[in-house]
Design a protein around this motif. Structure first.
Motif, mmCIF file in Angstrom:
data_model
loop_
_atom_site.group_PDB
_atom_site.id
_atom_site.type_symbol
_atom_site.label_atom_id
_atom_site.label_comp_id
_atom_site.label_asym_id
_atom_site.label_seq_id
_atom_site.Cartn_x
_atom_site.Cartn_y
_atom_site.Cartn_z
ATOM 1 N N ILE A 188 -3.056 -1.339 -12.729
ATOM 2 C CA ILE A 188 -3.791 -2.397 -13.427
ATOM 3 C C ILE A 188 -4.408 -1.872 -14.725
ATOM 4 N N PHE A 189 -5.054 -0.701 -14.651
ATOM 5 C CA PHE A 189 -5.849 -0.243 -15.799
ATOM 6 C C PHE A 189 -5.145 0.797 -16.683
ATOM 7 N N GLY A 190 -4.135 1.470 -16.165
ATOM 8 C CA GLY A 190 -3.455 2.482 -16.969
ATOM 9 C C GLY A 190 -2.313 1.846 -17.750
ATOM 10 N N LYS A 191 -2.400 1.887 -19.059
ATOM 11 C CA LYS A 191 -1.361 1.234 -19.883
ATOM 12 C C LYS A 191 -0.022 1.971 -19.709
ATOM 13 N N GLY A 192 0.970 1.252 -19.246
ATOM 14 C CA GLY A 192 2.296 1.849 -19.061
ATOM 15 C C GLY A 192 2.502 2.441 -17.675
ATOM 16 N N VAL A 275 8.026 6.926 -26.211
ATOM 17 C CA VAL A 275 6.964 6.183 -25.519
ATOM 18 C C VAL A 275 5.730 6.156 -26.420
ATOM 19 N N ALA A 276 5.039 5.000 -26.460
ATOM 20 C CA ALA A 276 3.845 4.861 -27.310
ATOM 21 C C ALA A 276 2.801 5.910 -26.921
ATOM 22 N N ARG A 283 0.928 7.356 -17.976
ATOM 23 C CA ARG A 283 2.251 7.523 -17.356
ATOM 24 C C ARG A 283 2.358 8.866 -16.644
ATOM 25 N N TRP A 284 1.794 9.923 -17.275
ATOM 26 C CA TRP A 284 1.811 11.236 -16.620
ATOM 27 C C TRP A 284 0.966 11.218 -15.351
#
Lengths: 320, 49
Positions: A188-192, A275-276, A283-284
């Motif tokens: 939900i909160f981590g972009k990507g 990746v942005a 993502r990591w």
């Protein structure tokens, strides 16, 4: 735009529908050499038929010894594919192309299924007559589709924690659902993070575990024994070449797709090229969390196995 | 939509609809399997082992 029937008819013209169907059905032969396409297609098939994940183990546990699994399997997979390809494929993407035009729909489709379900469809409904009703029906059905699959997948995790972790059923449900709740916060909160988890588990992971399942089936269960199990009680007699496809072609195909993907895209995906910047961190974290979960599951399973071996040795000594 | 697109659409729709209808016909022609109590299920598992 004002929601009205003439407005809808203006947008969904024959030409636009034609573009919409063209978008989903016109083959792009230049992409046929890309292994990422083959991996994505295989991942989609495994995901949609619940193969390569726990759900199929849950459904299979309800099958009795002489149940006709060939007829049930063909009916289930064909009903699913008909609904997706004939009905689903005729609604979501063609409608998105009709409403937003080809370039905007392409951008939405590239964002994945989430964008299609949660961005394009609400926008389509907002421009339809009785849009609120259709929107309610769409998200209601999506909820039921999600919750029924979650039950099947959750049951396997609960059973694993009960049998391998030695937890009570109540505690196993609390641990499993608590883990899902905590991990969903990343999505939900981590972009990507959601895209990364979806790719790792829903595309790469499914193909990898399907490959493991096939190898285990061939080498530990045995194709001949498996063939007998498959055909017992079945009204449809499968041709013998299907056994060759299952035992030889399927594992080889998956190995080739994986090998080709590693060579073509493995490095770029692993190092997150393109990746942005603001998505790399989340993502990591998503990757690390998934690897840690995988290691934890392995530790729980190996502990149980060691315990069983110790018990067997103890019984053997006592008998001696 | 180009001619390849039409070919794939017609081909896949036909195969899916025909095979789905045939599989339902076969599946529904089988006698209904009644639900059995759990004890019999356990016996079934033992037999398997």
């Amino acid at each position: 735009m004002e929601a009205s029937l003439p407005g809808l008819v203006d947008t969904v013209t024959e030409k636009n529908i034609n573009h919409g169907f063209g978008f989903i059905w016109n083959p792009d032969f230049s992409k046929i050499g890309r292994f990422s396409i083959w991996l994505a297609a295989a991942g989609q098939i495994f995901f949609t038929l619940s193969l390569g994940m726990g759900a199929i183990a849950c459904y299979a546990s309800y099958v009795k010894k002489d149940d006709d699994i060939v007829a049930a399997g063909i009916t289930t997979s064909m009903t699913n594919e008909t609904c997706e390809v004939v009905l689903g494929g005729s609604i979501a993407i063609p409608l998105a192309v009709s409403f937003f035009g080809l370039s905007a729909a392409k951008a939405i489709a590239e964002g994945g299924g989430f964008s299609l379900a949660f961005i394009s469809m609400p926008a389509v409904f907002s421009r339809m007559p009785m849009g609120q009703f259709f929107s309610f029906a769409w998200f209601g059905l999506l909820f039921f589709a999600g919750i029924t699959s979650s039950l099947a997948m959750g049951q396997v995790v609960v059973a694993f924690l009960e049998e391998m972790g030695g937890l009570s059923r109540k505690m196993a449900v609390i641990v499993a659902m608590g883990t899902v709740f905590v991990l969903s916060q990343f999505a939900i909160f981590g972009k990507g993070a959601l895209v990364e988890m979806d790719y790792l588990a829903g595309t790469f992971g499914l193909c990898l575990f399907a490959l493991f399942e096939i190898i285990i089936w061939v080498h530990f269960f045995g194709p001949v024994k498996g063939w007998e199990e498959l055909n017992r009680g079945s009204k449809i007699k499968l041709p013998k070449f299907i056994l060759g496809i299952m035992a030889v072609v399927s594992p080889l195909y998956l190995l080739v797709v994986f090998g080709g993907w590693m060579i073509q895209d493995g490095k770029a995906v692993l190092l997150m090229e393109g990746v942005a910047e603001d998505e790399i961190g989340p993502r990591w974290i998503a990757r690390i969390v998934m690897v840690v979960m995988f290691i934890l599951i392995g530790i729980i399973a190996s502990n149980k196995k060691n315990e069983e071996l110790d018990n067997t040795n103890l019984q053997h000594k006592e008998a001696v | 939509m180009n001619q390849f697109g039409w070919f794939f659409l017609v081909f896949f729709w036909s195969v899916l609809i025909v095979v789905t209808a045939m599989s339902y016909k076969i599946l529904l022609s089988e006698p209904h399997i009644p639900m059995e109590p759990f004890e019999e299920e356990e016996e079934n598992i033992k037999y398997e082992e």
